[in-house]
Design a protein around this motif. Structure first.
Motif, PDB file in Angstrom:
ATOM      1  N   TYR A  69      -8.648  -0.009   7.208  1.00  0.00           N
ATOM      2  CA  TYR A  69      -7.315  -0.368   7.711  1.00  0.00           C
ATOM      3  C   TYR A  69      -6.482  -0.747   6.487  1.00  0.00           C
ATOM      4  O   TYR A  69      -6.854  -1.646   5.731  1.00  0.00           O
ATOM      5  CB  TYR A  69      -7.382  -1.561   8.675  1.00  0.00           C
ATOM      6  N   ASN A 102       0.820  -1.214   0.000  1.00  0.00           N
ATOM      7  CA  ASN A 102       0.000   0.000   0.000  1.00  0.00           C
ATOM      8  C   ASN A 102       0.857   1.270   0.000  1.00  0.00           C
ATOM      9  O   ASN A 102       0.515   2.253  -0.652  1.00  0.00           O
ATOM     10  CB  ASN A 102      -0.974  -0.027   1.191  1.00  0.00           C
ATOM     11  N   VAL A 119      -5.417  -6.625  -0.473  1.00  0.00           N
ATOM     12  CA  VAL A 119      -4.498  -7.425   0.341  1.00  0.00           C
ATOM     13  C   VAL A 119      -5.241  -8.630   0.938  1.00  0.00           C
ATOM     14  O   VAL A 119      -4.713  -9.741   0.990  1.00  0.00           O
ATOM     15  CB  VAL A 119      -3.863  -6.536   1.437  1.00  0.00           C
ATOM     16  N   VAL A 120      -6.489  -8.409   1.333  1.00  0.00           N
ATOM     17  CA  VAL A 120      -7.304  -9.514   1.850  1.00  0.00           C
ATOM     18  C   VAL A 120      -8.048 -10.221   0.716  1.00  0.00           C
ATOM     19  O   VAL A 120      -8.099 -11.444   0.658  1.00  0.00           O
ATOM     20  CB  VAL A 120      -8.323  -8.989   2.889  1.00  0.00           C
TER      21      VAL A 120
HETATM   22  C1  PLP Z   1      -6.960  -4.598   4.018  1.00  0.00           C
HETATM   23  C2  PLP Z   1      -5.572  -4.689   4.540  1.00  0.00           C
HETATM   24  N1  PLP Z   1      -4.612  -3.962   3.949  1.00  0.00           N
HETATM   25  C3  PLP Z   1      -3.336  -4.009   4.370  1.00  0.00           C
HETATM   26  C4  PLP Z   1      -2.964  -4.798   5.436  1.00  0.00           C
HETATM   27  C5  PLP Z   1      -1.550  -4.800   5.905  1.00  0.00           C
HETATM   28  O1  PLP Z   1      -0.911  -5.967   5.506  1.00  0.00           O
HETATM   29  P1  PLP Z   1       0.407  -6.453   6.278  1.00  0.00           P
HETATM   30  O2  PLP Z   1      -0.035  -6.759   7.673  1.00  0.00           O
HETATM   31  O3  PLP Z   1       0.831  -7.667   5.498  1.00  0.00           O
HETATM   32  O4  PLP Z   1       1.394  -5.363   6.226  1.00  0.00           O
HETATM   33  C6  PLP Z   1      -3.928  -5.585   6.064  1.00  0.00           C
HETATM   34  C7  PLP Z   1      -3.564  -6.448   7.200  1.00  0.00           C
HETATM   35  O5  PLP Z   1      -4.369  -7.047   7.853  1.00  0.00           O
HETATM   36  C8  PLP Z   1      -5.277  -5.517   5.624  1.00  0.00           C
HETATM   37  O6  PLP Z   1      -6.237  -6.227   6.216  1.00  0.00           O
END
Ligand code: PLP
Length: 460
Positions: free
Chosen positions: A148, A119, A250-251
């Protein structure tokens, strides 16, 4: 939890007596030493049913898949690591090509190690795109306040939640947040569009670089996606004002919501997409930022570089594991099956939780489902913060040897306690039934505790 008492600090670790700086500092942590499919085995001999893919919606293939371990071992034997500055490698090239095949709207892929990095990379890319086009005034990002997007300072800036932002305010950029378009506040998506218009107007359209959001929410509003009207309105405003749309998948990416990417089911195509979690399947920290050709072309004919990466970007080991994960997903058609099996899974979860006063809504897509809790006295409001429904659900789930992930964002004012139900895409129907049965038992217990306490005038 059964069988978790252990000697010598081996099976259950007390935060006061360990050298690890744990997340919560006043707890005991059971230790897990093995996983197989949807089962986690504790050092103390217990067995926990994993209904949340390792707790962070990541281990979507289940635990202990031998093919992935074999691929990792082979890659380590060839070459595990070198820095992406001077060289490339075949696993990275192949994985990027395969991702562009399943996300044909995207053209280029930058590999990273985690969702927050992906991100941040999306933010840098959006900013550099505008600078290279000669629009250096564009830097602000607009995002739904409940979001988030990661734990680094630039990604924390993307959330409007006071509890995440405090006490880091001095480090955070002043981006803009609109109220989340939820059924409670905005069932049609119209209010979010009005808020978006107002934010653009206030900031000045010439300062807006990007709109950043999840197409279907993970933990922040589990399983929720705004109505089509919102997405169509967002696409119109992108055309009108010239900002980019960045989707955090990411999810949701790599099959979680049924179909490879959640954006493919929406009436908008993002300019930049980030993926993580299921890209490495819980076998490797692996994430990526993908973009459309026109975004890439601006950099390719502008500054001609997109520097500032991370040590492990595109390393042969991580990408070889990513390839093995993608092979496995494709061979078993797990994204297709998530789409096919998702509606029945949602129906089963809804039926099992029906009638509990604390359950407001059960929603979701594919294998990303969410339960949102309400104040049992009116069945609508965000539950009082002090009831700590999320904490009770997670604790009671572990007592029932079930892993789910609940969040407690009540104090932020945008949503109440929620539980994410995101099992591995490989779960059998029997395993899913068992997860649902256990969760219903847990919700029933917490429902009774909470309603009794409210009835008795108690606060906890
Ligand atoms: C929607 C979303 N974006 C980004 C992240 C961040 O990913 P990371 O924990 O692998 O840095 C998360 C983590 O839970 C998330 O749920």
């Amino acid at each position: 939890m059964t069988g978790s008492a252990g000697a010598n600090g081996q099976a259950v670790i007390d935060t006061a007596s360990t050298s690890v700086f744990h997340k919560f500092l006043d707890r005991t942590y059971p230790s897990i030493d093995r996983g197989e499919g949807v089962w986690l085995y504790t050092t103390g001999g217990g067995r926990i049913l994993d209904a949340c893919s390792g707790g962070a919606m990541t281990a979507g293939l289940g635990h202990g898949v031998v093919e992935i371990a074999d691929a990792a071992e082979a890659a380590m034997g060839d070459i595990a690591y070198y820095y992406a500055h001077h060289f490339t490698n075949l696993p990275q090239e192949r994985l990027a090509a395969r991702l562009v095949d399943i996300a044909p709207e995207m053209a280029k892929v930058r590999f990273l190690s985690g969702g927050s990095e992906a991100n941040e990379t999306a933010l840098r890319l959006a900013r550099q795109y505008h600078v290279d086009r000669g629009e250096g005034t564009r830097w602000r990002v607009i995002s739904p306040a409940q979001a988030y997007h990661g734990g680094t300072m630039a990604t924390v800036s993307l959330t409007g939640r006071p509890t995440f932002r405090a006490p880091f305010g001095p480090y955070l950029s002043e981006h803009l947040h609109i109220p989340p378009s939820t059924p409670r506040f905005d069932p049609t998506g119209a209010a979010a569009l009005d808020a978006l218009d107002e934010a653009i107007e206030q900031a000045g359209p010439e300062t807006v670089a990007a709109f950043f959001c999840e197409p279907v929410s993970g933990a922040s509003l589990p399983g929720y996606s705004p109505p089509d009207r919102f997405w169509e309105g967002l696409a119109e405003r992108r055309d009108r004002y010239g900002f980019l749309v960045c989707f955090d998948e990411v999810v949701t990416g790599m099959g979680r919501t049924g179909g490879w990417f959640a954006y493919q089911g929406l009436p908008i195509t993002p300019d930049i997409v980030t993926i993580g979690k299921m890209l490495g399947g819980g076998y490797m920290p692996l994430a990526a930022t993908m973009c459309r050709q026109p975004v890439y072309d601006v950099l390719a004919s502008g500054s001609k570089e997109f520097d500032l990466g991370h040590t492990w970007d595109g390393a042969p080991l991580s990408c070889a594991v990513g390839l093995a994960v993608l092979d496995y997903l494709e061979r078993h058609d797990l994204a297709g099956l998530a789409a096919e099996r998702g509606p029945a899974l949602l129906d089963r979860l809804r039926a099992a939780l029906e009638g509990y006063a604390i359950v407001g809504e059960v929603r979701g897509r594919g294998f990303l489902l969410g339960v949102e809790y309400v104040d049992p006295r009116d069945g609508v409001s965000i539950p009082p913060d002090r009831l700590e429904i999320a904490e009770r659900i997670d604790a009671c789930a572990l007592e029932n040897d079930l892993l789910v992930m609940s969040t407690h964002p009540n104090a932020d004012g945008f949503a109440g306690d929620q539980t994410v139900f995101a099992p591995a895409l490989t779960s059998t129907d029997e395993e899913l039934d068992e997860m649902i049965e256990r969760l219903a038992r847990v919700v029933g217990e917490v429902d009774r505790t909470v309603t009794d306490r409210l009835a008795n005038g108690g606060t906890t």
